[in-house]
Design an enzyme around this catalytic site. Structure first.
Site, short mmCIF file in Angstrom:
data_model
loop_
_atom_site.label_atom_id
_atom_site.label_comp_id
_atom_site.label_asym_id
_atom_site.label_seq_id
_atom_site.Cartn_x
_atom_site.Cartn_y
_atom_site.Cartn_z
CG ASN A 9 43.98 62.92 43.57
OD1 ASN A 9 42.80 62.67 43.82
ND2 ASN A 9 44.97 62.07 43.84
CD1 TRP A 10 40.43 68.51 44.93
CD2 TRP A 10 38.23 68.54 45.34
NE1 TRP A 10 39.96 69.75 44.59
CE2 TRP A 10 38.61 69.80 44.83
CE3 TRP A 10 36.89 68.32 45.67
CZ2 TRP A 10 37.69 70.84 44.65
CZ3 TRP A 10 35.98 69.34 45.48
CH2 TRP A 10 36.37 70.60 44.98
CG HIS A 94 47.02 58.34 43.07
ND1 HIS A 94 47.54 58.08 44.32
CD2 HIS A 94 47.21 59.68 42.87
CE1 HIS A 94 48.01 59.20 44.84
NE2 HIS A 94 47.83 60.18 43.98
CD GLU A 96 47.27 58.80 47.94
OE1 GLU A 96 46.10 59.08 47.64
OE2 GLU A 96 48.13 59.67 48.20
CD GLU A 166 50.78 61.86 41.27
OE1 GLU A 166 50.48 63.03 41.50
OE2 GLU A 166 50.16 60.90 41.75
N GLY A 172 52.39 63.91 49.15
CA GLY A 172 51.87 64.23 50.48
C GLY A 172 52.95 64.36 51.55
CB SER A 212 54.96 67.92 47.81
OG SER A 212 54.72 66.85 48.68
N GLY A 233 47.70 67.42 44.69
CA GLY A 233 46.85 66.81 45.72
C GLY A 233 46.44 67.85 46.76
N GLY A 234 47.18 67.90 47.86
CA GLY A 234 46.83 68.77 48.99
C GLY A 234 46.52 70.21 48.60
C1 PEP Z 1 48.49 63.37 44.41
O1 PEP Z 1 47.54 63.12 45.13
O2 PEP Z 1 48.51 62.89 43.28
C2 PEP Z 1 49.55 64.24 44.93
C3 PEP Z 1 50.56 64.51 44.17
O3 PEP Z 1 49.40 64.73 46.21
P1 PEP Z 1 50.23 65.93 46.91
O4 PEP Z 1 50.23 67.07 45.93
O5 PEP Z 1 49.47 66.22 48.15
O6 PEP Z 1 51.60 65.41 47.15
#
Ligand code: PEP
Length: 250
Positions: A9-10, A94, A96, A166, A172, A212, A233-234
Site C-alpha cells: 500500500n503506497w 483502510h 486512514e 490491521e 506506521g 509495520s 505500507g512503509g
Molecule cells: C498500511 O498502510 O496498510 C500499513 C500497514 O502500513 P505500515 O506497514 O507502514 O504500518
C-alpha cells in the site's frame, strides 16, 4: 492450500514518474516470485502502473473506490473506471480512510458490493484501536466489522475477497503485533466467515496481516495458520518489498 499474498500500500507516496521507476525495478526483482503480488498505487498512477505491470506477475490495486456508478461525486473514482483500465484489486476501509475521510462499516459494505459487481477483488481492512485492545474488546470489534462488510455478499462472491487485519496501533508506528496477537484475531475472522458462510468458504478466503511489516517480521507472520500474507505500507516503498516477498515465498 491458499496462495501467499503480499500486497503493498503506497498510500499518498510516489509521483507518477517515481511510480514508473519503482515498478520497473520491482518487475525485475519479483519476476520469479511464487506469492501473489499486489501493489496499490495512488489513483493518478493507476493507468501507467497497469501498463507497466501488464504480462508480469505484479497485480495493480487501487487504494479506494466509490460505491456509485457515476454522477455528481466530485473527486471520486467509480469501480467501472478502475475496471476500464484493468485494475483488479482495491483496498477498502483502510483505517486512514475511516479516520480522515469518513469511511464507515456501512460505506465499506457498499464499496465491497460494488467492487465485486465489477469483478474487482476487494481487500477489506479491519482492525482495532489501542484503547479497544486494552479494554479487551478487539475481537468483538473486528467480528462486527467483518459481519457488516460482508452483508449481502454471497458465498460465491466471498471467496473472491481478501481481508487485511490491521491493528490501528501497529500501522506506521513500528509496533508490530506479536504473531500470537495477529493469529488470534485472524483465526477469529476465519471463524466469523465460517459462521457467515461455511467452513469450506472460510478456508478459501485469504487473510493478511498489516501493521509495520518488515523483512524482519514477515517470516513469523506468514508462518501462522490463519495468516496468508501481509499488507505492507512503509516497507513497500523501497526494494525491501522484494525481500519481504522473497522471505514469504520460502
Ligand atoms: C498500511 O498502510 O496498510 C500499513 C500497514 O502500513 P505500515 O506497514 O507502514 O504500518
Amino acid at each position: 492450500m491458499r496462495q501467499t499474498v503480499i500486497a503493498g500500500n503506497w498510500k499518498m507516496n510516489k509521483t507518477p514518474s517515481e511510480t514508473r521507476l519503482l515498478l520497473n525495478e520491482f518487475k525485475e526483482l519479483l519476476k520469479n516470485s511464487k506469492s501473489k503480488i499486489i501493489i496499490c498505487v495512488p489513483t493518478i498512477s493507476l493507468k501507467d502502473a497497469c501498463e507497466i505491470a501488464k504480462d508480469t506477475n505484479i497485480n495493480i490495486g487501487a487504494q479506494n473506490v466509490y460505491f456509485e456508478e457515476r454522477g455528481a461525486f466530485t473527486g471520486e473514482t467509480s469501480p467501472e473506471m478502475l475496471d476500464d483500465i484493468g485494475v483488479k484489486y482495491v483496498i477498502i476501509g483502510h483505517s486512514e480512510r475511516r479516520k480522515f475521510f469518513g469511511d464507515t462499516d456501512d460505506t465499506v459494505n457498499k464499496k465491497v458490493i460494488k467492487a465485486i459487481e465489477h469483478g474487482i477483488t476487494p481487500i477489506i481492512c479491519c482492525g482495532e484501536t489501542l484503547s479497544q485492545r486494552e479494554k479487551g474488546v478487539a475481537i468483538n470489534w473486528v467480528r462486527k466489522q467483518i459481519k457488516i462488510a460482508y452483508k449481502d455478499v454471497t458465498k460465491e462472491q466471498a471467496v473472491n475477497t481478501i481481508i487485511a487485519y490491521e491493528p490501528i496501533w501497529a500501522i506506521g508506528t513500528g509496533k508490530v503485533a506479536t504473531s500470537e496477537q495477529a493469529q488470534e484475531v485472524c483465526h477469529t475472522i476465519r471463524k466469523c466467515l465460517a459462521f457467515l458462510y461455511d467452513e469450506e468458504t472460510a478456508e478459501k478466503i485469504s487473510i493478511l496481516y498489516g501493521g509495520s511489516v518488515t523483512k524482519s517480521s514477515i517470516g513469523e507472520i506468514v508462518s501462522q495458520a490463519d495468516i496468508d500474507g501481509g499488507l505492507v505500507g512503509g516497507a513497500s516503498l523501497t526494494s525491501e518489498f522484494a525481500e519481504i516477498v522473497n522471505i514469504a515465498d520460502n
